[in-house]
Design a protein around this motif. Sequence first.
Motif, PDB file in Angstrom:
ATOM      1  N   ARG A  19       0.830  -1.214   0.000  1.00 51.68           N
ATOM      2  CA  ARG A  19       0.000   0.000   0.000  1.00 51.68           C
ATOM      3  C   ARG A  19       0.862   1.261   0.000  1.00 51.68           C
ATOM      4  O   ARG A  19       0.752   2.122   0.878  1.00 51.68           O
ATOM      5  CB  ARG A  19      -0.935   0.042   1.214  1.00 51.68           C
ATOM      6  N   VAL A  20       1.757   1.339  -0.975  1.00 53.26           N
ATOM      7  CA  VAL A  20       2.549   2.553  -1.183  1.00 53.26           C
ATOM      8  C   VAL A  20       2.463   2.912  -2.659  1.00 53.26           C
ATOM      9  O   VAL A  20       2.948   2.144  -3.500  1.00 53.26           O
ATOM     10  CB  VAL A  20       4.043   2.345  -0.796  1.00 53.26           C
ATOM     11  N   ASP A  21       1.851   4.027  -3.000  1.00 51.32           N
ATOM     12  CA  ASP A  21       1.849   4.480  -4.397  1.00 51.32           C
ATOM     13  C   ASP A  21       3.247   4.919  -4.792  1.00 51.32           C
ATOM     14  O   ASP A  21       3.973   5.489  -3.986  1.00 51.32           O
ATOM     15  CB  ASP A  21       0.908   5.687  -4.562  1.00 51.32           C
ATOM     16  N   SER A  79      -6.993  12.274  12.054  1.00 52.43           N
ATOM     17  CA  SER A  79      -7.352  13.326  11.100  1.00 52.43           C
ATOM     18  C   SER A  79      -8.867  13.546  11.085  1.00 52.43           C
ATOM     19  O   SER A  79      -9.336  14.651  10.894  1.00 52.43           O
ATOM     20  CB  SER A  79      -6.830  12.993   9.705  1.00 52.43           C
ATOM     21  N   PRO A  89     -11.459   6.093   5.552  1.00 54.82           N
ATOM     22  CA  PRO A  89     -12.056   6.177   4.216  1.00 54.82           C
ATOM     23  C   PRO A  89     -13.034   5.027   3.968  1.00 54.82           C
ATOM     24  O   PRO A  89     -13.076   4.060   4.730  1.00 54.82           O
ATOM     25  CB  PRO A  89     -10.857   6.080   3.279  1.00 54.82           C
ATOM     26  N   ASN A  90     -13.810   5.119   2.894  1.00 59.59           N
ATOM     27  CA  ASN A  90     -14.725   4.032   2.539  1.00 59.59           C
ATOM     28  C   ASN A  90     -13.964   2.742   2.316  1.00 59.59           C
ATOM     29  O   ASN A  90     -12.875   2.750   1.750  1.00 59.59           O
ATOM     30  CB  ASN A  90     -15.469   4.368   1.240  1.00 59.59           C
ATOM     31  N   VAL A  91     -14.554   1.636   2.754  1.00 60.37           N
ATOM     32  CA  VAL A  91     -13.863   0.354   2.620  1.00 60.37           C
ATOM     33  C   VAL A  91     -13.821  -0.087   1.155  1.00 60.37           C
ATOM     34  O   VAL A  91     -12.858  -0.693   0.698  1.00 60.37           O
ATOM     35  CB  VAL A  91     -14.529  -0.713   3.511  1.00 60.37           C
ATOM     36  N   SER A  92     -14.862   0.206   0.400  1.00 63.35           N
ATOM     37  CA  SER A  92     -14.797  -0.158  -1.019  1.00 63.35           C
ATOM     38  C   SER A  92     -15.481   0.900  -1.870  1.00 63.35           C
ATOM     39  O   SER A  92     -16.093   1.817  -1.339  1.00 63.35           O
ATOM     40  CB  SER A  92     -15.452  -1.506  -1.252  1.00 63.35           C
TER      41      SER A  92
ATOM     42  N   GLY B 277      -2.710   6.921   8.289  1.00 59.30           N
ATOM     43  CA  GLY B 277      -3.328   8.246   8.287  1.00 59.30           C
ATOM     44  C   GLY B 277      -4.698   8.297   8.942  1.00 59.30           C
ATOM     45  O   GLY B 277      -5.357   9.334   8.885  1.00 59.30           O
ATOM     46  N   VAL B 278      -5.128   7.204   9.579  1.00 57.17           N
ATOM     47  CA  VAL B 278      -6.455   7.208  10.197  1.00 57.17           C
ATOM     48  C   VAL B 278      -6.372   7.574  11.681  1.00 57.17           C
ATOM     49  O   VAL B 278      -7.068   8.473  12.150  1.00 57.17           O
ATOM     50  CB  VAL B 278      -7.149   5.836  10.029  1.00 57.17           C
ATOM     51  N   SER B 283      -2.263  12.423   6.636  1.00 54.94           N
ATOM     52  CA  SER B 283      -3.399  11.821   5.962  1.00 54.94           C
ATOM     53  C   SER B 283      -3.577  12.520   4.620  1.00 54.94           C
ATOM     54  O   SER B 283      -3.740  13.740   4.569  1.00 54.94           O
ATOM     55  CB  SER B 283      -4.648  12.001   6.839  1.00 54.94           C
ATOM     56  N   ASN B 289     -11.168   4.492  -2.256  1.00 56.63           N
ATOM     57  CA  ASN B 289     -11.464   3.577  -1.162  1.00 56.63           C
ATOM     58  C   ASN B 289     -10.291   3.500  -0.184  1.00 56.63           C
ATOM     59  O   ASN B 289      -9.260   4.161  -0.344  1.00 56.63           O
ATOM     60  CB  ASN B 289     -11.862   2.204  -1.710  1.00 56.63           C
ATOM     61  N   TRP B 290     -10.501   2.692   0.816  1.00 59.16           N
ATOM     62  CA  TRP B 290      -9.534   2.436   1.895  1.00 59.16           C
ATOM     63  C   TRP B 290      -8.105   2.232   1.345  1.00 59.16           C
ATOM     64  O   TRP B 290      -7.182   2.957   1.691  1.00 59.16           O
ATOM     65  CB  TRP B 290     -10.068   1.191   2.582  1.00 59.16           C
ATOM     66  N   ASN B 291      -7.945   1.227   0.473  1.00 59.53           N
ATOM     67  CA  ASN B 291      -6.604   0.907  -0.032  1.00 59.53           C
ATOM     68  C   ASN B 291      -5.996   2.043  -0.837  1.00 59.53           C
ATOM     69  O   ASN B 291      -4.806   2.341  -0.719  1.00 59.53           O
ATOM     70  CB  ASN B 291      -6.661  -0.354  -0.905  1.00 59.53           C
ATOM     71  N   GLU B 292      -6.787   2.681  -1.674  1.00 60.62           N
ATOM     72  CA  GLU B 292      -6.264   3.779  -2.487  1.00 60.62           C
ATOM     73  C   GLU B 292      -5.837   4.962  -1.619  1.00 60.62           C
ATOM     74  O   GLU B 292      -4.790   5.582  -1.848  1.00 60.62           O
ATOM     75  CB  GLU B 292      -7.331   4.226  -3.509  1.00 60.62           C
ATOM     76  N   THR B 293      -6.634   5.255  -0.607  1.00 62.68           N
ATOM     77  CA  THR B 293      -6.307   6.379   0.277  1.00 62.68           C
ATOM     78  C   THR B 293      -5.047   6.085   1.097  1.00 62.68           C
ATOM     79  O   THR B 293      -4.162   6.936   1.221  1.00 62.68           O
ATOM     80  CB  THR B 293      -7.495   6.653   1.225  1.00 62.68           C
ATOM     81  N   PHE B 294      -4.933   4.864   1.627  1.00 61.03           N
ATOM     82  CA  PHE B 294      -3.731   4.496   2.379  1.00 61.03           C
ATOM     83  C   PHE B 294      -2.487   4.624   1.500  1.00 61.03           C
ATOM     84  O   PHE B 294      -1.461   5.129   1.934  1.00 61.03           O
ATOM     85  CB  PHE B 294      -3.818   3.041   2.861  1.00 61.03           C
ATOM     86  N   ALA B 295      -2.580   4.119   0.276  1.00 63.55           N
ATOM     87  CA  ALA B 295      -1.407   4.109  -0.600  1.00 63.55           C
ATOM     88  C   ALA B 295      -0.951   5.535  -0.922  1.00 63.55           C
ATOM     89  O   ALA B 295       0.253   5.797  -1.038  1.00 63.55           O
ATOM     90  CB  ALA B 295      -1.719   3.326  -1.883  1.00 63.55           C
ATOM     91  N   ARG B 296      -1.903   6.459  -1.056  1.00 62.15           N
ATOM     92  CA  ARG B 296      -1.536   7.857  -1.298  1.00 62.15           C
ATOM     93  C   ARG B 296      -0.917   8.477  -0.050  1.00 62.15           C
ATOM     94  O   ARG B 296       0.092   9.186  -0.119  1.00 62.15           O
ATOM     95  CB  ARG B 296      -2.778   8.665  -1.715  1.00 62.15           C
ATOM     96  N   ARG B 298       0.711   7.009   2.277  1.00 61.18           N
ATOM     97  CA  ARG B 298       2.032   6.448   2.505  1.00 61.18           C
ATOM     98  C   ARG B 298       3.034   6.920   1.462  1.00 61.18           C
ATOM     99  O   ARG B 298       4.229   7.075   1.752  1.00 61.18           O
ATOM    100  CB  ARG B 298       1.934   4.922   2.584  1.00 61.18           C
ATOM    101  N   GLU B 299       2.562   7.189   0.246  1.00 61.64           N
ATOM    102  CA  GLU B 299       3.444   7.755  -0.775  1.00 61.64           C
ATOM    103  C   GLU B 299       3.914   9.144  -0.338  1.00 61.64           C
ATOM    104  O   GLU B 299       5.091   9.486  -0.447  1.00 61.64           O
ATOM    105  CB  GLU B 299       2.704   7.884  -2.113  1.00 61.64           C
TER     106      GLU B 299
END
Lengths: 92, 424
Positions: A19-21, A79, A89-92, B277-278, B283, B289-296, B298-299
């Motif tokens: 989970r790192v962009d 936050s 954030p939303n789970v899905s 970030g939660v 943050s 979604n959850w995964n996309e927000t976490f990945a941003r 952490r980036e």
Amino acid sequence: MSDDAVSPEEVRHVAGLARVDLDDDEVDRFARQFADILEYFETLDEVPEVDREADLTNVMRPDEERDSLDREAALENASKAEDGYFKGPNVS
Amino acid sequence: MSENIYITEERIEGADDGPLSGTTVAVKDNISTEGVRTTCGSEMLAEYVPPYDATVVSRLKEAGATIVGKANMDEFGMGTTNETSHFGSVDNPAAPGRVPGGSSGGSAAAVAAGEADVALGSDTGGSVRCPAAFCGVVGIKPTYGLVSRYGLVAYANSLEQIGPFGETVEDAAQLLDVIAGDDDRDATTRETPLEEGETYADAATGDVDGLQIGVPTELLEGADEGVVETFWDAIAELEDRGAEYHEVSLPSVEHAVEAYYVIAMSEASSNLARFDGVRYGHSADAEGNWNETFARTREEGFGDEVKRRILLGTYALSAGYHDKYYKKAQDARAWVKQDFDEALSEADVLASPTMPVPPFELGESLDDPLQMYLADANTVPVNLADLPAISVPAGETDGLPVGLQLVGPAFGERRLIRAASALA
């Protein structure tokens, strides 16, 4: 070493698991660096199997209630919070 | 302050009375201080204010110490030069224009510059001993389990210990007396082996008469010539005072660096998963979604070296690679332990240069991570073996500080303190 080289796709896959962009530049740079570093890690192949004598004991505390952080303090660094809960954030 | 020693300068007064009353302490910024931000040198935690004190901080306060600031460090402890800090690099007070070493660079620099009497750092693979050597001060890496890690932000928890810095061995030992001992909030701690009335500080007698020193030849190979020369001068000084040395061999240490990095990165990939970030930390203002927000999040929040280690750790633990990397690294760790046990059965302490090189120039070595990792060759074996070690100033080469590392048996801190106090 071309067989062992790390492809940009592999870097993207692992970054997804962690989970790192990453942007494209980072992917290319990491792919090059990871190839060097992983090649170096390969020398672990020369390590013999070793008996691990773990001399360990479990440490338990009595299962008794004790003070913990109050809710307000626990939420101070969040936050977003709502009704005394963390808000994610939303789970899905 | 030109050296950029502190990330946050803030005075925290301890109790009115105690063994450290009147003593100023710099605390590495990965050790939690209630009400005072604790950044780990990272943008991720730039605004994080812990709601509780680390056990070592509670003990400092009870002992009457005055904390004077949160010391700069490599981001999450991941670096050998302090240059991975989000808050900028630290100049070496003992060698201006050079790095102070890492990852506890600010802590060592604070003592070297006289900004604090003593300091706390943390040592996962050399992060107390390396900056002690580079800044010309004393640093102790305690036996795993001697000092509580409660409130230390975890990087690689099977390897790390909080440890003290001082200008002299006695100063560092006095700080160890305050922080050592079991804590019911860290199940890996145990009581000190001190007898009634004994302290670590009172072991600093400088008496090395009859001390048997083992010198592992592998830890001299490839070291800088000036460093090796300074090392032997220090051994000669110990010989003049009644110590004897013999060479020993630790074949396993040839694999210590790769074993250390595989284990440390694997643990880091798990420990740093908490930064989403939660609950705390940066943050990202991201849609999705959850995964996309976490990945941003952490980036944006992590720097390059931290991303590198998280990704490599994730890789080493991922399906199909676990046996090849992580399991072999654990074999190497067990082998290193056996080697040290054997060498220490015929010597009281083992001696080597702390760092194989003098301090790097600022900016010299950022681009090649692997070269940086290799600079840790002499310090990481000690963490793999859970043993105590001390770095003490050995002298200088071309005006640059050189550290001597002494390694002892588990919970043999008093022996190390006695031996090292012959030099500083």
